[in-house]
Scaffold this motif. Structure first.
Motif, PDB file in Angstrom:
ATOM      1  N   ILE A  44       0.928  -1.336   0.073  1.00 28.95           N
ATOM      2  CA  ILE A  44       0.115   0.064  -0.002  1.00 28.95           C
ATOM      3  C   ILE A  44       0.974   1.030  -0.159  1.00 28.95           C
ATOM      4  O   ILE A  44       1.774   1.519   0.819  1.00 28.95           O
ATOM      5  N   TYR A  73      -7.490   3.662  -0.680  1.00 25.96           N
ATOM      6  CA  TYR A  73      -6.107   3.078  -0.646  1.00 25.96           C
ATOM      7  C   TYR A  73      -5.747   3.406  -1.821  1.00 25.96           C
ATOM      8  O   TYR A  73      -6.411   2.965  -2.964  1.00 25.96           O
ATOM      9  N   THR A  74      -4.211   3.421  -2.147  1.00 26.27           N
ATOM     10  CA  THR A  74      -3.592   3.258  -3.245  1.00 26.27           C
ATOM     11  C   THR A  74      -2.452   2.140  -3.313  1.00 26.27           C
ATOM     12  O   THR A  74      -1.849   2.395  -2.183  1.00 26.27           O
ATOM     13  N   LEU A  75      -2.373   1.354  -4.121  1.00 20.16           N
ATOM     14  CA  LEU A  75      -1.059   0.331  -4.161  1.00 20.16           C
ATOM     15  C   LEU A  75       0.042   1.002  -4.742  1.00 20.16           C
ATOM     16  O   LEU A  75      -0.047   1.751  -5.871  1.00 20.16           O
ATOM     17  N   THR A  89      -4.665  -5.579  -5.937  1.00 18.77           N
ATOM     18  CA  THR A  89      -5.497  -5.748  -5.000  1.00 18.77           C
ATOM     19  C   THR A  89      -6.000  -7.226  -4.795  1.00 18.77           C
ATOM     20  O   THR A  89      -6.328  -7.967  -5.734  1.00 18.77           O
ATOM     21  N   ASP A 135     -11.604   0.629  -0.321  1.00 25.18           N
ATOM     22  CA  ASP A 135     -12.008   0.853  -1.799  1.00 25.18           C
ATOM     23  C   ASP A 135     -10.711   1.496  -2.224  1.00 25.18           C
ATOM     24  O   ASP A 135     -10.042   2.241  -1.760  1.00 25.18           O
ATOM     25  N   SER A 136     -10.500   0.965  -3.375  1.00 25.51           N
ATOM     26  CA  SER A 136      -9.212   1.534  -4.243  1.00 25.51           C
ATOM     27  C   SER A 136      -9.341   2.840  -4.571  1.00 25.51           C
ATOM     28  O   SER A 136     -10.544   3.375  -4.882  1.00 25.51           O
ATOM     29  N   THR A 187     -11.709   2.788  -7.743  1.00 24.34           N
ATOM     30  CA  THR A 187     -12.984   2.611  -7.395  1.00 24.34           C
ATOM     31  C   THR A 187     -13.890   3.739  -6.866  1.00 24.34           C
ATOM     32  O   THR A 187     -14.805   4.131  -7.304  1.00 24.34           O
TER      33      THR A 187
END
Length: 103
Positions: free
Chosen positions: A21, A43-45, A51, A76-77, A80
């Motif tokens: 993350i 969140y951002t990867l 994910t 949620d990404s 998204t």
């Protein structure tokens, strides 16, 4: 948005390292019928991470973050959230989000 929680930044950093993350931000807390109080986290990867699937770790990731924050979370990404929020609404969300972790 002011949070009334203490966040263990070391645990949060270990969580982020484990799941790849890049950043986490709280954008809403609300009651969900039959489920109680839920905190929505965007969140951002990091590049190269994906994910996890619902049956391959996603719910584990939510549970682990919930344990760190001491509350139920729905993750949620960023993609998204952007896709489901109207552009104007998303821009307002960005103004009210509270970043809790960033590399």
């Amino acid at each position: 948005m002011a949070l009334n929680i203490q966040i263990d930044q070391q645990k949060l950093a270990a969580f982020a390292d484990k799941w790849g993350i890049q950043d986490l931000a709280i954008f809403d807390t609300h009651e969900r019928e039959g489920e109680g109080l839920i905190t929505d986290v965007m969140y951002t990867l990091l590049p190269g991470y994906e994910t996890p699937g619902y049956f391959h770790g996603f719910f584990d990731m939510e549970d682990e973050l919930g344990a760190i924050l001491g509350r139920r979370v729905a993750m949620d990404s960023a993609n998204t959230v952007k896709n489901y929020a109207r552009r104007k609404h998303f821009e307002q969300l960005l103004k009210t989000m509270q970043v809790i972790y960033a590399r």
